[in-house]
Design a protein around this motif. Structure first.
Motif, PDB file in Angstrom:
ATOM      1  N   LYS A   4       0.842  -1.206   0.000  1.00 53.27           N
ATOM      2  CA  LYS A   4       0.000   0.000   0.000  1.00 53.27           C
ATOM      3  C   LYS A   4       0.877   1.256   0.000  1.00 53.27           C
ATOM      4  O   LYS A   4       1.792   1.390   0.806  1.00 53.27           O
ATOM      5  N   GLY A   5       0.599   2.149  -0.924  1.00 57.59           N
ATOM      6  CA  GLY A   5       1.328   3.406  -1.018  1.00 57.59           C
ATOM      7  C   GLY A   5       2.611   3.330  -1.827  1.00 57.59           C
ATOM      8  O   GLY A   5       3.301   4.341  -1.989  1.00 57.59           O
ATOM      9  N   LEU A   6       2.958   2.152  -2.336  1.00 53.09           N
ATOM     10  CA  LEU A   6       4.181   1.991  -3.122  1.00 53.09           C
ATOM     11  C   LEU A   6       3.841   1.744  -4.589  1.00 53.09           C
ATOM     12  O   LEU A   6       2.843   1.105  -4.902  1.00 53.09           O
ATOM     13  N   ALA A   7       4.696   2.225  -5.466  1.00 53.60           N
ATOM     14  CA  ALA A   7       4.512   2.027  -6.903  1.00 53.60           C
ATOM     15  C   ALA A   7       4.969   0.630  -7.315  1.00 53.60           C
ATOM     16  O   ALA A   7       5.742  -0.020  -6.609  1.00 53.60           O
ATOM     17  N   SER A   8       4.510   0.194  -8.471  1.00 49.05           N
ATOM     18  CA  SER A   8       5.001  -1.061  -9.039  1.00 49.05           C
ATOM     19  C   SER A   8       6.501  -0.954  -9.274  1.00 49.05           C
ATOM     20  O   SER A   8       7.011   0.126  -9.557  1.00 49.05           O
ATOM     21  N   GLY A   9       7.195  -2.070  -9.144  1.00 48.42           N
ATOM     22  CA  GLY A   9       8.623  -2.061  -9.406  1.00 48.42           C
ATOM     23  C   GLY A   9       9.379  -3.061  -8.566  1.00 48.42           C
ATOM     24  O   GLY A   9       8.798  -3.887  -7.869  1.00 48.42           O
ATOM     25  N   VAL A  10      10.710  -2.970  -8.635  1.00 51.36           N
ATOM     26  CA  VAL A  10      11.608  -3.863  -7.903  1.00 51.36           C
ATOM     27  C   VAL A  10      12.003  -3.196  -6.589  1.00 51.36           C
ATOM     28  O   VAL A  10      12.362  -2.021  -6.559  1.00 51.36           O
ATOM     29  N   TYR A  11      11.925  -3.960  -5.511  1.00 50.21           N
ATOM     30  CA  TYR A  11      12.312  -3.497  -4.180  1.00 50.21           C
ATOM     31  C   TYR A  11      13.254  -4.526  -3.562  1.00 50.21           C
ATOM     32  O   TYR A  11      13.281  -5.682  -3.987  1.00 50.21           O
ATOM     33  N   LEU A  12      14.001  -4.113  -2.576  1.00 51.10           N
ATOM     34  CA  LEU A  12      14.897  -5.002  -1.845  1.00 51.10           C
ATOM     35  C   LEU A  12      14.457  -5.067  -0.398  1.00 51.10           C
ATOM     36  O   LEU A  12      14.020  -4.055   0.166  1.00 51.10           O
ATOM     37  N   TYR A  13      14.547  -6.238   0.210  1.00 56.22           N
ATOM     38  CA  TYR A  13      14.343  -6.333   1.655  1.00 56.22           C
ATOM     39  C   TYR A  13      15.625  -6.874   2.259  1.00 56.22           C
ATOM     40  O   TYR A  13      16.302  -7.721   1.685  1.00 56.22           O
ATOM     41  N   ARG A  14      15.981  -6.314   3.432  1.00 56.83           N
ATOM     42  CA  ARG A  14      17.291  -6.584   4.043  1.00 56.83           C
ATOM     43  C   ARG A  14      17.129  -6.964   5.499  1.00 56.83           C
ATOM     44  O   ARG A  14      16.493  -6.249   6.267  1.00 56.83           O
ATOM     45  N   LEU A  15      17.740  -8.106   5.859  1.00 52.73           N
ATOM     46  CA  LEU A  15      17.747  -8.588   7.232  1.00 52.73           C
ATOM     47  C   LEU A  15      19.133  -8.365   7.823  1.00 52.73           C
ATOM     48  O   LEU A  15      20.137  -8.765   7.229  1.00 52.73           O
ATOM     49  N   GLN A  16      19.182  -7.717   9.011  1.00 54.66           N
ATOM     50  CA  GLN A  16      20.438  -7.507   9.728  1.00 54.66           C
ATOM     51  C   GLN A  16      20.259  -7.966  11.170  1.00 54.66           C
ATOM     52  O   GLN A  16      19.300  -7.575  11.830  1.00 54.66           O
ATOM     53  N   ALA A  17      21.206  -8.795  11.628  1.00 51.36           N
ATOM     54  CA  ALA A  17      21.181  -9.289  13.009  1.00 51.36           C
ATOM     55  C   ALA A  17      22.537  -9.882  13.353  1.00 51.36           C
ATOM     56  O   ALA A  17      23.022 -10.760  12.637  1.00 51.36           O
ATOM     57  N   HIS A  18      23.169  -9.396  14.419  1.00 48.51           N
ATOM     58  CA  HIS A  18      24.427  -9.965  14.934  1.00 48.51           C
ATOM     59  C   HIS A  18      25.506 -10.130  13.880  1.00 48.51           C
ATOM     60  O   HIS A  18      26.178 -11.162  13.827  1.00 48.51           O
ATOM     61  N   GLY A  19      25.666  -9.159  13.010  1.00 47.74           N
ATOM     62  CA  GLY A  19      26.676  -9.257  11.967  1.00 47.74           C
ATOM     63  C   GLY A  19      26.196  -9.944  10.710  1.00 47.74           C
ATOM     64  O   GLY A  19      26.872  -9.907   9.685  1.00 47.74           O
ATOM     65  N   PHE A  20      25.046 -10.603  10.759  1.00 51.39           N
ATOM     66  CA  PHE A  20      24.450 -11.203   9.557  1.00 51.39           C
ATOM     67  C   PHE A  20      23.772 -10.086   8.779  1.00 51.39           C
ATOM     68  O   PHE A  20      23.079  -9.246   9.350  1.00 51.39           O
ATOM     69  N   ASP A  21      23.960 -10.082   7.462  1.00 48.53           N
ATOM     70  CA  ASP A  21      23.387  -9.037   6.619  1.00 48.53           C
ATOM     71  C   ASP A  21      23.105  -9.643   5.252  1.00 48.53           C
ATOM     72  O   ASP A  21      24.033 -10.035   4.540  1.00 48.53           O
ATOM     73  N   GLN A  22      21.809  -9.756   4.887  1.00 54.05           N
ATOM     74  CA  GLN A  22      21.467 -10.322   3.607  1.00 54.05           C
ATOM     75  C   GLN A  22      20.265  -9.586   3.023  1.00 54.05           C
ATOM     76  O   GLN A  22      19.362  -9.170   3.758  1.00 54.05           O
ATOM     77  N   SER A  23      20.267  -9.454   1.705  1.00 54.55           N
ATOM     78  CA  SER A  23      19.166  -8.795   0.993  1.00 54.55           C
ATOM     79  C   SER A  23      18.640  -9.697  -0.101  1.00 54.55           C
ATOM     80  O   SER A  23      19.378 -10.522  -0.641  1.00 54.55           O
ATOM     81  N   LYS A  24      17.353  -9.506  -0.433  1.00 54.42           N
ATOM     82  CA  LYS A  24      16.732 -10.212  -1.535  1.00 54.42           C
ATOM     83  C   LYS A  24      15.818  -9.252  -2.285  1.00 54.42           C
ATOM     84  O   LYS A  24      15.358  -8.256  -1.727  1.00 54.42           O
ATOM     85  N   LYS A  25      15.545  -9.587  -3.551  1.00 54.00           N
ATOM     86  CA  LYS A  25      14.689  -8.757  -4.386  1.00 54.00           C
ATOM     87  C   LYS A  25      13.251  -9.244  -4.338  1.00 54.00           C
ATOM     88  O   LYS A  25      12.996 -10.448  -4.208  1.00 54.00           O
ATOM     89  N   MET A  26      12.318  -8.286  -4.469  1.00 55.15           N
ATOM     90  CA  MET A  26      10.914  -8.634  -4.631  1.00 55.15           C
ATOM     91  C   MET A  26      10.301  -7.662  -5.635  1.00 55.15           C
ATOM     92  O   MET A  26      10.812  -6.559  -5.833  1.00 55.15           O
ATOM     93  N   ILE A  27       9.206  -8.082  -6.249  1.00 54.03           N
ATOM     94  CA  ILE A  27       8.580  -7.279  -7.297  1.00 54.03           C
ATOM     95  C   ILE A  27       7.125  -7.024  -6.944  1.00 54.03           C
ATOM     96  O   ILE A  27       6.371  -7.947  -6.634  1.00 54.03           O
ATOM     97  N   ILE A  28       6.756  -5.729  -6.999  1.00 51.09           N
ATOM     98  CA  ILE A  28       5.357  -5.340  -6.797  1.00 51.09           C
ATOM     99  C   ILE A  28       4.756  -5.108  -8.181  1.00 51.09           C
ATOM    100  O   ILE A  28       5.298  -4.330  -8.977  1.00 51.09           O
ATOM    101  N   LEU A  29       3.642  -5.775  -8.480  1.00 49.84           N
ATOM    102  CA  LEU A  29       2.907  -5.593  -9.737  1.00 49.84           C
ATOM    103  C   LEU A  29       1.515  -5.099  -9.415  1.00 49.84           C
ATOM    104  O   LEU A  29       0.763  -5.790  -8.714  1.00 49.84           O
ATOM    105  N   LYS A  30       1.165  -3.927  -9.887  1.00 54.66           N
ATOM    106  CA  LYS A  30      -0.183  -3.379  -9.631  1.00 54.66           C
ATOM    107  C   LYS A  30      -0.952  -3.270 -10.916  1.00 54.66           C
ATOM    108  O   LYS A  30      -0.431  -3.219 -11.972  1.00 54.66           O
TER     109      LYS A  30
END
Length: 88
Positions: free
Chosen positions: A62-88
């Motif tokens: 909600k409130g975001l445009a269609s497109g590619v976004y990244l989500y990032r998890l950080q915890a205790h020195g762990f840091d990883q990102s993945k891509k996701m796609i919103i299609l409206k």
């Protein structure tokens, strides 16, 4: 739970919601954030102390445009990102 893991969101592509799952093997502060393709933070999903375990977070586009976004998890020195796609 033996390792940090960030799983691919499901469904992907999505509209209007998706689920993001992750595991943490050590208690502590966990951050899960969403960024646009330019690297600008658009949403903080988790920013809190969490105990060892498996977690699932619902994310609404909600409130975001269609497109590619990244989500990032950080915890205790762990840091990883993945891509996701919103299609409206």
């Amino acid at each position: 739970v033996n390792d940090y893991q960030l799983f691919q969101n499901y469904p992907n592509p999505f509209n209007p919601t998706t689920k993001i799952r992750y595991t943490i093997p050590k208690s502590g502060t966990v951050n899960l954030k969403v960024f646009n393709i330019l690297g600008q933070e658009v949403k903080i999903l988790v920013n809190e102390f969490q105990t060892v375990g498996r977690y699932e977070v619902d994310f609404s586009s909600k409130g975001l445009a269609s497109g590619v976004y990244l989500y990032r998890l950080q915890a205790h020195g762990f840091d990883q990102s993945k891509k996701m796609i919103i299609l409206k």
